[in-house]
Write a protein that holds these residues in place. Structure first.
Motif, PDB file in Angstrom:
ATOM      1  N   PRO A  84       0.816  -1.218   0.000  1.00 23.04           N
ATOM      2  CA  PRO A  84       0.000   0.000   0.000  1.00 23.04           C
ATOM      3  C   PRO A  84       0.850   1.268   0.000  1.00 23.04           C
ATOM      4  O   PRO A  84       1.997   1.265   0.453  1.00 23.04           O
ATOM      5  N   GLY A  85       0.266   2.351  -0.495  1.00 27.92           N
ATOM      6  CA  GLY A  85       1.041   3.587  -0.621  1.00 27.92           C
ATOM      7  C   GLY A  85       0.543   4.760   0.184  1.00 27.92           C
ATOM      8  O   GLY A  85       1.171   5.814   0.174  1.00 27.92           O
ATOM      9  N   MET A  86      -0.575   4.604   0.903  1.00 26.05           N
ATOM     10  CA  MET A  86      -1.149   5.714   1.665  1.00 26.05           C
ATOM     11  C   MET A  86      -1.020   5.463   3.161  1.00 26.05           C
ATOM     12  O   MET A  86      -1.562   4.485   3.665  1.00 26.05           O
ATOM     13  N   PRO A  87      -0.285   6.338   3.874  1.00 25.22           N
ATOM     14  CA  PRO A  87       0.492   7.487   3.396  1.00 25.22           C
ATOM     15  C   PRO A  87       1.892   7.058   2.977  1.00 25.22           C
ATOM     16  O   PRO A  87       2.309   5.934   3.254  1.00 25.22           O
ATOM     17  N   SER A  88       2.611   7.957   2.333  1.00 21.74           N
ATOM     18  CA  SER A  88       3.992   7.677   1.952  1.00 21.74           C
ATOM     19  C   SER A  88       4.859   7.623   3.211  1.00 21.74           C
ATOM     20  O   SER A  88       4.959   8.607   3.946  1.00 21.74           O
ATOM     21  N   SER A  89       5.473   6.477   3.455  1.00 19.16           N
ATOM     22  CA  SER A  89       6.314   6.337   4.647  1.00 19.16           C
ATOM     23  C   SER A  89       7.559   7.210   4.550  1.00 19.16           C
ATOM     24  O   SER A  89       8.030   7.750   5.561  1.00 19.16           O
ATOM     25  N   HIS A  90       8.088   7.366   3.328  1.00 15.15           N
ATOM     26  CA  HIS A  90       9.242   8.245   3.143  1.00 15.15           C
ATOM     27  C   HIS A  90       8.882   9.687   3.485  1.00 15.15           C
ATOM     28  O   HIS A  90       9.618  10.366   4.197  1.00 15.15           O
ATOM     29  N   ALA A  91       7.750  10.142   2.962  1.00 11.89           N
ATOM     30  CA  ALA A  91       7.324  11.515   3.236  1.00 11.89           C
ATOM     31  C   ALA A  91       7.068  11.723   4.721  1.00 11.89           C
ATOM     32  O   ALA A  91       7.429  12.764   5.291  1.00 11.89           O
ATOM     33  N   GLN A  92       6.466  10.729   5.369  1.00  4.91           N
ATOM     34  CA  GLN A  92       6.166  10.851   6.791  1.00  4.91           C
ATOM     35  C   GLN A  92       7.445  10.888   7.621  1.00  4.91           C
ATOM     36  O   GLN A  92       7.576  11.705   8.533  1.00  4.91           O
ATOM     37  N   SER A  93       8.405  10.021   7.296  1.00  5.63           N
ATOM     38  CA  SER A  93       9.664   9.978   8.046  1.00  5.63           C
ATOM     39  C   SER A  93      10.500  11.235   7.795  1.00  5.63           C
ATOM     40  O   SER A  93      11.060  11.820   8.730  1.00  5.63           O
ATOM     41  N   SER A 127      -1.385  12.844  -3.399  1.00 12.84           N
ATOM     42  CA  SER A 127      -2.148  12.805  -2.150  1.00 12.84           C
ATOM     43  C   SER A 127      -1.458  11.927  -1.100  1.00 12.84           C
ATOM     44  O   SER A 127      -1.464  12.260   0.095  1.00 12.84           O
ATOM     45  N   GLN A 128      -0.853  10.833  -1.513  1.00 17.02           N
ATOM     46  CA  GLN A 128      -0.155   9.952  -0.573  1.00 17.02           C
ATOM     47  C   GLN A 128       1.041  10.657   0.055  1.00 17.02           C
ATOM     48  O   GLN A 128       1.312  10.499   1.255  1.00 17.02           O
ATOM     49  N   VAL A 129       1.740  11.438  -0.748  1.00 17.15           N
ATOM     50  CA  VAL A 129       2.892  12.175  -0.240  1.00 17.15           C
ATOM     51  C   VAL A 129       2.449  13.324   0.670  1.00 17.15           C
ATOM     52  O   VAL A 129       3.044  13.560   1.724  1.00 17.15           O
ATOM     53  N   VAL A 130       1.399  14.039   0.267  1.00 12.68           N
ATOM     54  CA  VAL A 130       0.906  15.165   1.070  1.00 12.68           C
ATOM     55  C   VAL A 130       0.418  14.677   2.434  1.00 12.68           C
ATOM     56  O   VAL A 130       0.737  15.273   3.476  1.00 12.68           O
ATOM     57  N   VAL A 131      -0.345  13.588   2.446  1.00 15.53           N
ATOM     58  CA  VAL A 131      -0.837  13.038   3.709  1.00 15.53           C
ATOM     59  C   VAL A 131       0.330  12.578   4.588  1.00 15.53           C
ATOM     60  O   VAL A 131       0.356  12.841   5.796  1.00 15.53           O
ATOM     61  N   GLY A 132       1.309  11.915   3.981  1.00 14.63           N
ATOM     62  CA  GLY A 132       2.476  11.479   4.737  1.00 14.63           C
ATOM     63  C   GLY A 132       3.231  12.649   5.345  1.00 14.63           C
ATOM     64  O   GLY A 132       3.656  12.600   6.507  1.00 14.63           O
ATOM     65  N   ALA A 133       3.390  13.721   4.563  1.00 16.61           N
ATOM     66  CA  ALA A 133       4.100  14.903   5.054  1.00 16.61           C
ATOM     67  C   ALA A 133       3.343  15.569   6.198  1.00 16.61           C
ATOM     68  O   ALA A 133       3.944  16.008   7.187  1.00 16.61           O
ATOM     69  N   ILE A 134       2.018  15.649   6.073  1.00 14.62           N
ATOM     70  CA  ILE A 134       1.208  16.269   7.134  1.00 14.62           C
ATOM     71  C   ILE A 134       1.272  15.442   8.416  1.00 14.62           C
ATOM     72  O   ILE A 134       1.484  15.988   9.514  1.00 14.62           O
ATOM     73  N   VAL A 135       1.089  14.138   8.282  1.00 14.14           N
ATOM     74  CA  VAL A 135       1.112  13.266   9.466  1.00 14.14           C
ATOM     75  C   VAL A 135       2.476  13.328  10.150  1.00 14.14           C
ATOM     76  O   VAL A 135       2.562  13.459  11.381  1.00 14.14           O
ATOM     77  N   GLY A 136       3.557  13.253   9.362  1.00 10.21           N
ATOM     78  CA  GLY A 136       4.901  13.297   9.938  1.00 10.21           C
ATOM     79  C   GLY A 136       5.192  14.625  10.620  1.00 10.21           C
ATOM     80  O   GLY A 136       5.791  14.651  11.710  1.00 10.21           O
ATOM     81  N   SER A 137       4.765  15.723  10.021  1.00 12.31           N
ATOM     82  CA  SER A 137       5.004  17.051  10.592  1.00 12.31           C
ATOM     83  C   SER A 137       4.227  17.241  11.894  1.00 12.31           C
ATOM     84  O   SER A 137       4.765  17.742  12.891  1.00 12.31           O
ATOM     85  N   VAL A 138       2.946  16.859  11.884  1.00 14.21           N
ATOM     86  CA  VAL A 138       2.119  16.999  13.089  1.00 14.21           C
ATOM     87  C   VAL A 138       2.636  16.104  14.204  1.00 14.21           C
ATOM     88  O   VAL A 138       2.738  16.524  15.369  1.00 14.21           O
ATOM     89  N   TYR A 139       2.996  14.880  13.858  1.00 18.54           N
ATOM     90  CA  TYR A 139       3.499  13.937  14.858  1.00 18.54           C
ATOM     91  C   TYR A 139       4.806  14.446  15.466  1.00 18.54           C
ATOM     92  O   TYR A 139       5.015  14.370  16.684  1.00 18.54           O
ATOM     93  N   SER A 140       5.678  14.994  14.638  1.00 16.96           N
ATOM     94  CA  SER A 140       6.950  15.533  15.125  1.00 16.96           C
ATOM     95  C   SER A 140       6.717  16.716  16.063  1.00 16.96           C
ATOM     96  O   SER A 140       7.368  16.840  17.108  1.00 16.96           O
ATOM     97  N   THR A 141       5.780  17.594  15.690  1.00 19.93           N
ATOM     98  CA  THR A 141       5.472  18.754  16.525  1.00 19.93           C
ATOM     99  C   THR A 141       4.933  18.326  17.887  1.00 19.93           C
ATOM    100  O   THR A 141       5.371  18.833  18.937  1.00 19.93           O
ATOM    101  N   LEU A 142       3.973  17.393  17.869  1.00 19.86           N
ATOM    102  CA  LEU A 142       3.414  16.901  19.126  1.00 19.86           C
ATOM    103  C   LEU A 142       4.464  16.195  19.965  1.00 19.86           C
ATOM    104  O   LEU A 142       4.481  16.336  21.202  1.00 19.86           O
ATOM    105  N   TRP A 143       5.360  15.462  19.316  1.00 23.37           N
ATOM    106  CA  TRP A 143       6.405  14.733  20.041  1.00 23.37           C
ATOM    107  C   TRP A 143       7.384  15.707  20.694  1.00 23.37           C
ATOM    108  O   TRP A 143       7.798  15.506  21.840  1.00 23.37           O
TER     109      TRP A 143
END
Length: 226
Positions: free
Chosen positions: A106-115, A164-180
């Motif tokens: 599966p490709g949603m979300p992009s793990s590379h973009a999220q990391s 969309s997969q890259v955008v979602v990955g980037a958003i999730v990774g950014s929000v998760y990093s901020t909260l962390w």
């Protein structure tokens, strides 16, 4: 005797022709592969895409070495848990990658973009924490975000993910990093500095997370090579 010489000469000529024909096919095949790679976004972008994880890992490692504090250990735990979250979301959403890609997972979300987004945002916060808000920190922060955005965009350029997969990955990774990062400063930091047992616990969890992630990467590497 003359017939034998003619026969051998004809055989030699046929063998030489077949050898030249095979060599031409090999060259044409290689040329076709190069053309296909170029058409698929090869060249510098393909190389940059392959090297992106090593460049980002080197950046993250440099930040951790420069910090060499509890926040660095906390960042390791966050990075690994962020990757685990990406795997869980992929299985939950189960969205296919672009048709052109050869990968079936599966490709949603992009793990590379999220990391990459997690690491970029954490590095940005660290730079601002060290240097404050000034011209140098803004320049370094902009450079980090630019590199992260470029490496993330390459996943779309190389047809490994949809936009969309890259955008979602980037958003999730950014929000998760901020909260962390906020969780560390608002909740964990005080307990870490005042309790030796908390320091040991954070260190052990960080070490176990790093080891587990390394084993996971190696197992997937050997699986892909089969």
């Amino acid at each position: 005797m003359a017939d034998l010489v003619k026969t051998n000469a004809r055989r030699d000529g046929e063998e030489q022709f077949q050898a030249l024909e095979q060599e031409a096919l090999i060259k044409n095949s290689s040329l076709d592969e190069l053309v296909a790679d170029a058409d698929a976004g090869g060249g510098i972008e393909a190389i940059a895409n392959r090297l992106s994880k090593w460049i980002v890992a080197a950046l993250f490692g440099s930040v951790l070495l420069l910090r060499h504090d509890g926040a660095a250990l906390w960042a390791v735990i966050g990075s690994v848990s962020n990757s685990a979250l990406s795997v869980a979301l992929k299985r939950l959403l189960n969205q296919e990658r672009p048709v052109a890609t050869l990968r079936s997972d599966p490709g949603m979300p992009s793990s590379h973009a999220q990391s990459i987004s997690f690491i970029s945002v954490f590095s940005l916060f660290s730079v601002i924490e060290w240097l404050g808000t000034n011209v140098l920190s803004l320049f370094l922060g902009g450079l980090i975000l630019a590199l992260g955005s470029y490496f993330t965009w390459l996943r779309v350029s190389q047809k490994l993910h949809t936009t969309s997969q890259v955008v979602v990955g980037a958003i999730v990774g950014s929000v998760y990093s901020t909260l962390w990062y906020v969780t560390w400063n608002s909740l964990v930091l005080e307990a870490f500095t005042s309790s030796f047992s908390v320091q040991i616990a954070v260190f052990l969890v960080a070490a176990a997370s790093a080891l587990g992630f390394a084993v996971y990467v190696l197992l997937n590497w050997f699986k892909d090579d089969r």
